[in-house]
Design an enzyme around this catalytic site. Structure first.
Site, mmCIF file in Angstrom:
data_model
loop_
_atom_site.group_PDB
_atom_site.id
_atom_site.type_symbol
_atom_site.label_atom_id
_atom_site.label_comp_id
_atom_site.label_asym_id
_atom_site.label_seq_id
_atom_site.Cartn_x
_atom_site.Cartn_y
_atom_site.Cartn_z
ATOM 1 N N PRO A 2 0.821 -1.215 0.000
ATOM 2 C CA PRO A 2 0.000 0.000 0.000
ATOM 3 C C PRO A 2 0.855 1.266 0.000
ATOM 4 O O PRO A 2 1.813 1.373 0.757
ATOM 5 C CB PRO A 2 -0.799 -0.096 1.308
ATOM 6 C CG PRO A 2 -0.578 -1.475 1.827
ATOM 7 C CD PRO A 2 0.667 -1.994 1.214
ATOM 8 N N GLU A 3 0.516 2.202 -0.891
ATOM 9 C CA GLU A 3 1.191 3.486 -0.953
ATOM 10 C C GLU A 3 0.179 4.564 -0.561
ATOM 11 O O GLU A 3 -0.912 4.250 -0.106
ATOM 12 C CB GLU A 3 1.743 3.722 -2.370
ATOM 13 C CG GLU A 3 2.659 2.589 -2.839
ATOM 14 C CD GLU A 3 3.213 2.797 -4.238
ATOM 15 O OE1 GLU A 3 3.348 3.965 -4.658
ATOM 16 O OE2 GLU A 3 3.498 1.809 -4.921
#
Ligand SMILES: [Zn+2]
Length: 279
Positions: A2-3
């Site tokens: 996840p960014e």
């Protein structure tokens, strides 16, 4: 992994449902989550806290409590927060923690690879925590100016892709959105970060914002594990221009996308639009 757009999507979903709620019972089953603190101590400290705000800094989810403390959750590779709209939680071998809220609902933390972390900070510790980790500007906020980006990249010999991954230039950019931003800015990922011209940095700043905003608009990218708190997949993976598309045509010029490595990570780019030696 996840960014910023994935974490922001989770934050947006959780905030209206969690803000104002009290943590009634906290169970942390994986000691790696709170290391070096013992999980029972963190769980006991969290019980009774009321959430006043769910915010985000870079890739960190920040649960701010009435007491002034905050819980920083970093999802790392495969962390995920679940809060089903209705019904209880299904059995899950990868569940690492469960929080019972005062409305009777459960928030679960799931993490297949177990690299995620929970850090409980005392009042006033937040700023130092991020300073020590050299977290850069929030790329969607006003402080992310061309000047700030120029200063962050000045004199750096690392490839621009690696510089974007280390969080100092822009907090929250990871492998996917770095590649997408560099393609949008027409910059080769292996260009030394400090060699970018003023015009190129201005282009890169706009490109980082555009790539992240697209990711948020599509509720993040689901390649494997990522889901929003209600279990829905993101749709950004359908919009990639270069990421993971080796051999496929560049959407801008039709040249086959190539794959290389930068900053230890698989890196995709268009050899025609993104020249190593720009004229
Ligand atoms: Zn191209």
């Amino acid at each position: 992994m996840p960014e910023l757009p994935e974490v922001e999507t989770i934050r947006t979903r959780l905030a209206p449902r969690l803000e104002g709620r009290r943590l009634e019972r906290v169970e942390i089953v994986d000691p790696r989550l709170t290391r070096p603190e013992p999980p029972e101590a963190i769980a006991a400290a969290l019980e009774g806290e009321r959430i006043v705000r769910v915010s985000r800094r870079g890739k960190y989810l920040v649960f701010e409590f009435e007491s002034g403390r905050s819980l920083l959750v970093h999802l790392r590779m495969t962390g995920n927060v679940e809060h089903p709209a209705q019904g209880g939680l299904a059995a899950d071998p990868y569940r690492r923690a469960v929080v019972r809220l005062d409305d009777g609902s459960d928030v679960a933390y799931r993490d297949v690879r177990r690299f995620g972390t929970w850090d409980l900070l005392e009042p006033g510790e937040l700023e130092d925590y991020f300073a020590v980790r050299r977290l850069g500007e929030e790329p969607l906020e006003r402080g992310f100016t061309t000047r700030a980006l120029t200063q962050a990249l000045e004199g750096r010999r690392a490839p621009i892709k690696a510089a974007l991954l280390d969080q100092r230039a822009a907090a929250g950019v990871g492998n996917i959105y770095a590649d997408e931003a560099l393609w949008r800015a027409r910059l080769h990922p292996l260009r030394p970060a400090g060699s970018l011209t003023a015009g190129e940095i201005a282009r890169l700043r706009k490109a980082i914002r555009a790539a992240l905003e697209m990711g948020i608009a599509r509720q993040g990218a689901t390649l494997r594990d990522y889901r929003d708190p209600e279990g829905r997949r993101g749709r950004m993976q359908d919009e990639f221009n270069v990421y993971g598309r080796a051999g496929e045509p560049c959407p801008r010029c039709g040249t086959p996308i190539e794959k290389t490595r930068a900053g230890g990570r698989g890196t995709w780019f268009c050899p025609h639009c993104q020249r190593l030696d720009p004229r």
